[in-house]
Write a protein that holds these residues in place. Structure first.
Motif, mmCIF file in Angstrom:
data_model
loop_
_atom_site.group_PDB
_atom_site.id
_atom_site.type_symbol
_atom_site.label_atom_id
_atom_site.label_comp_id
_atom_site.label_asym_id
_atom_site.label_seq_id
_atom_site.Cartn_x
_atom_site.Cartn_y
_atom_site.Cartn_z
ATOM 1 N N GLN A 124 0.824 -1.358 0.220
ATOM 2 C CA GLN A 124 0.087 -0.110 0.128
ATOM 3 C C GLN A 124 0.747 1.244 0.043
ATOM 4 O OE1 GLN A 124 -3.197 -0.286 -0.496
ATOM 5 N NE2 GLN A 124 -3.329 -2.428 -0.224
ATOM 6 N N TYR A 125 1.781 1.288 -0.892
ATOM 7 C CA TYR A 125 2.696 2.526 -1.034
ATOM 8 C C TYR A 125 1.952 3.900 -1.082
ATOM 9 C CZ TYR A 125 6.735 5.398 -1.792
ATOM 10 O OH TYR A 125 7.811 6.362 -1.724
ATOM 11 N N GLY A 126 0.930 3.806 -1.998
ATOM 12 C CA GLY A 126 0.140 5.087 -2.056
ATOM 13 C C GLY A 126 -0.283 5.738 -0.944
ATOM 14 N N ASP A 127 -0.757 4.675 -0.049
ATOM 15 C CA ASP A 127 -1.436 4.995 1.154
ATOM 16 C C ASP A 127 0.051 5.834 2.175
ATOM 17 O OD1 ASP A 127 -3.935 4.722 0.428
ATOM 18 O OD2 ASP A 127 -4.051 2.716 1.269
ATOM 19 N N MET A 128 0.937 5.140 2.194
ATOM 20 C CA MET A 128 2.187 5.183 3.008
ATOM 21 C C MET A 128 2.582 6.671 2.674
ATOM 22 S SD MET A 128 5.532 5.685 3.287
ATOM 23 C CE MET A 128 6.167 5.083 1.797
ATOM 24 N N THR A 129 2.784 6.864 1.519
ATOM 25 C CA THR A 129 3.534 8.203 0.945
ATOM 26 C C THR A 129 2.512 9.420 1.230
ATOM 27 O OG1 THR A 129 4.777 9.180 -0.592
ATOM 28 C CG2 THR A 129 2.819 8.185 -1.477
ATOM 29 N N SER A 130 1.256 9.109 1.274
ATOM 30 C CA SER A 130 0.282 10.141 1.067
ATOM 31 C C SER A 130 0.244 10.519 2.842
ATOM 32 C CB SER A 130 -0.942 9.757 0.815
ATOM 33 O OG SER A 130 -2.028 10.650 1.127
ATOM 34 N N ALA A 131 0.346 9.552 3.655
ATOM 35 C CA ALA A 131 0.527 10.070 5.153
ATOM 36 C C ALA A 131 1.511 10.655 5.494
ATOM 37 C CB ALA A 131 0.233 8.576 5.845
ATOM 38 N N VAL A 132 2.821 10.255 4.921
ATOM 39 C CA VAL A 132 4.116 10.843 5.265
ATOM 40 C C VAL A 132 3.833 12.291 4.766
ATOM 41 C CG1 VAL A 132 6.459 11.019 4.659
ATOM 42 C CG2 VAL A 132 5.415 9.069 5.059
ATOM 43 N N GLN A 133 3.702 12.509 3.437
ATOM 44 C CA GLN A 133 3.379 13.948 3.219
ATOM 45 C C GLN A 133 2.608 14.910 3.941
ATOM 46 O OE1 GLN A 133 2.597 13.595 -1.359
ATOM 47 N NE2 GLN A 133 3.689 11.754 -1.297
ATOM 48 N N GLN A 134 1.462 14.342 4.339
ATOM 49 C CA GLN A 134 0.488 15.173 5.132
ATOM 50 C C GLN A 134 1.068 15.546 6.410
ATOM 51 O OE1 GLN A 134 -3.434 13.190 5.621
ATOM 52 N NE2 GLN A 134 -4.036 14.662 7.198
ATOM 53 N N GLN A 135 1.598 14.455 7.086
ATOM 54 C CA GLN A 135 2.013 14.989 8.503
ATOM 55 C C GLN A 135 3.330 15.599 8.246
ATOM 56 O OE1 GLN A 135 0.207 14.351 11.041
ATOM 57 N NE2 GLN A 135 -1.331 13.170 10.048
ATOM 58 N N VAL A 136 4.256 15.340 7.573
ATOM 59 C CA VAL A 136 5.531 16.048 7.528
ATOM 60 C C VAL A 136 5.445 17.522 7.155
ATOM 61 C CG1 VAL A 136 7.785 16.123 6.490
ATOM 62 C CG2 VAL A 136 6.905 14.013 7.211
ATOM 63 N N TYR A 137 4.547 17.767 5.942
ATOM 64 C CA TYR A 137 4.069 19.054 5.533
ATOM 65 C C TYR A 137 3.505 19.916 6.579
ATOM 66 C CZ TYR A 137 3.239 22.599 2.195
ATOM 67 O OH TYR A 137 3.124 23.928 1.497
ATOM 68 N N ALA A 138 2.715 19.257 7.284
ATOM 69 C CA ALA A 138 2.156 20.090 8.439
ATOM 70 C C ALA A 138 3.186 20.365 9.587
ATOM 71 C CB ALA A 138 1.047 19.165 9.193
ATOM 72 N N ALA A 139 4.178 19.654 9.739
ATOM 73 C CA ALA A 139 5.053 19.751 10.925
ATOM 74 C C ALA A 139 6.289 21.024 10.162
ATOM 75 C CB ALA A 139 6.045 18.857 11.074
ATOM 76 N N LEU A 140 6.221 21.089 8.783
ATOM 77 C CA LEU A 140 7.269 21.995 8.342
ATOM 78 C C LEU A 140 6.739 23.317 8.190
ATOM 79 C CD1 LEU A 140 8.605 20.171 5.122
ATOM 80 C CD2 LEU A 140 9.768 20.582 7.206
#
Length: 430
Positions: A391-407
């Motif tokens: 489920q790579y799509g779900d994984m990378t989407s979650a990373v992008q959402q959370q990391v961008y929020a932190a940045l």
């Protein structure tokens, strides 16, 4: 210019292209081998599907194939430049079982996902000279010990830096740690010509590049996004150190605030325009920067990390065969042609693409012409793969959402990693 020939395949048709002797085959015995959807049968027109060709070199290779194979022509279907859109369109084609796409240029991290869903065929390993390729590159093409893609180009992140400015600031070596990089920036910015420059940038827009840069930061701090069994592992002290480096660097302007909009090209242009001292990017930048105003004023080094040299995310593209395609015998021959050593040499010289073939990095004549090759080889050999999960799509989407929020300051590093851990566990459980 010296030419070489391919000896691995029993074929005779060849052409001289851009100083290289490329061989393309069309023999009956190359169509053998079983796949999940049958044998490699059928000859005729096919399509090659990849991201937009910004160099024109991919089309050149295809044109040479088409000249030799007028009855088995390849049509180049160009998708958007960003990886997320490419993946989405390829999946849409697969889910409708369309034969519009034949050979797919996959980001190396998509192999497991596409193979697990039976969107691509298992390939005959003897068709490709895997023993001549870098092992980390070959591993990206496999799923459950089977070969589901042919390595076409690898990629490793490198640290581009302004040699002229570091020298003027009295710095003799590129930084190996994040602290050293910030210290070097402070010294360089005291120079009159550098006072308005920013220190460092990578790819921090909310897209696949952010997943890459986040994974590199975590790995370079001694952590990991997922363990060897694919289990999420981001709610850790090591992962927090990695994310904190990015977040704190935005806060203290080591990373300019506008860098949260950068993909590869935005950062490259800022570096070439003299607005960045350091840049994390791929090898393709090297040849383009050599045509800019900073020609002769830059070099590359391994990515810095927390306590020493960091780890790149392993990049690159592999060719896969759509399970729903027609004319698979032609497709397999084209994949062999496109991923040959001669093609890799051509793309290295014309596009600065990292070849999958190990010996090219040690060729003295090539190293003289492309001095970044030893650094690139080290980057690839030290690289950590992004999570190879179904489920790579779900994984990378979650990373992008959370990391961008932190940045962007919408949540703390600790909260972002806690939420990311939960999201990844949910994704893995599906």
């Amino acid at each position: 210019m010296k030419t070489t020939t391919i000896t691995a395949l029993p074929c005779s048709a060849a052409l001289v292209a851009a100083g290289l002797l490329l061989t393309a085959c069309s023999s009956a015995d190359t169509g053998s081998g079983q796949t999940g959807s049958g044998s490699f049968e059928g000859r005729g027109p096919i399509t090659y599907v990849a991201g937009k060709d910004t160099t024109g070199n991919t089309q050149t290779i295809i044109d040479h194939w088409n000249k030799l194979h007028p009855k088995e022509k390849v049509t180049f279907i160009q998708l958007p430049t960003d990886a997320d859109s490419q993946r989405q369109q390829m999946i849409q084609n697969a889910e409708t079982k369309s034969d519009a796409y034949t050979v797919l240029s996959l980001d190396v991290v998509w192999t497991s996902e596409f193979a697990a869903h039976k969107w691509i065929d298992k390939l005959p390993e003897k068709q490709f000279p895997l023993d001549k390729m870098l092992k980390p590159v070959v591993d990206t093409a496999k799923y459950r010990d089977g070969l589901y893609a042919a390595p076409a180009a690898s990629d490793g992140g490198m640290l581009y830096y302004r040699t002229d400015l570091l020298k003027k600031a009295g710095i003799t070596q590129p930084p190996t740690t994040w602290t050293e990089m910030k210290t070097a920036c402070a010294k360089v910015k005291k120079l009159p010509q550098a006072k308005d420059m920013s220190c460092y940038a990578g790819q921090f827009q909310k897209y696949e590049g952010l997943t890459v840069n986040f994974a590199e930061a975590v790995n370079s701090a001694g952590g990991t996004v997922t363990d060897d069994f694919g289990e999420p592992n981001v709610d850790t002290a090591e992962a927090k150190k990695g994310l904190d480096f990015l977040v704190d660097s935005v806060k203290d302007r080591t990373i300019p605030k506008e860098a949260v909009t950068y993909q590869e090209e935005e950062g490259r242009k800022e570096f070439q325009d003299g607005k960045l001292i350091f840049l994390r990017n791929w090898p393709y930048v090297y040849s383009l920067a050599a045509k800019s105003d900073i020609k002769g004023k830059y070099a590359v080094a391994p990515l810095p990390g927390l306590n020493g040299p960091g780890s790149s995310s392993l990049g690159g593209h592999n060719l896969a065969l759509s399970s729903f395609a027609k004319n698979k015998a032609t497709a397999l021959d084209f994949m062999t042609f496109f991923t040959s050593e001669e093609s890799a040499d051509y793309f290295l010289k014309k596009s600065s693409l990292a070849p999958p073939y190990a010996h090219l990095y040690d060729d003295a004549s090539l190293v003289k012409q492309y001095p970044y090759l030893p650094v690139l080889k080290e980057s690839i050999e030290r690289a950590m793969p992004r999570p190879r999960v179904v489920q790579y799509g779900d994984m990378t989407s979650a990373v992008q959402q959370q990391v961008y929020a932190a940045l962007t300051g919408d949540r703390s590093s600790a909260q972002a990693l806690k939420d990311l851990q939960a999201a990844l566990q949910k994704s893995v459980a599906q």
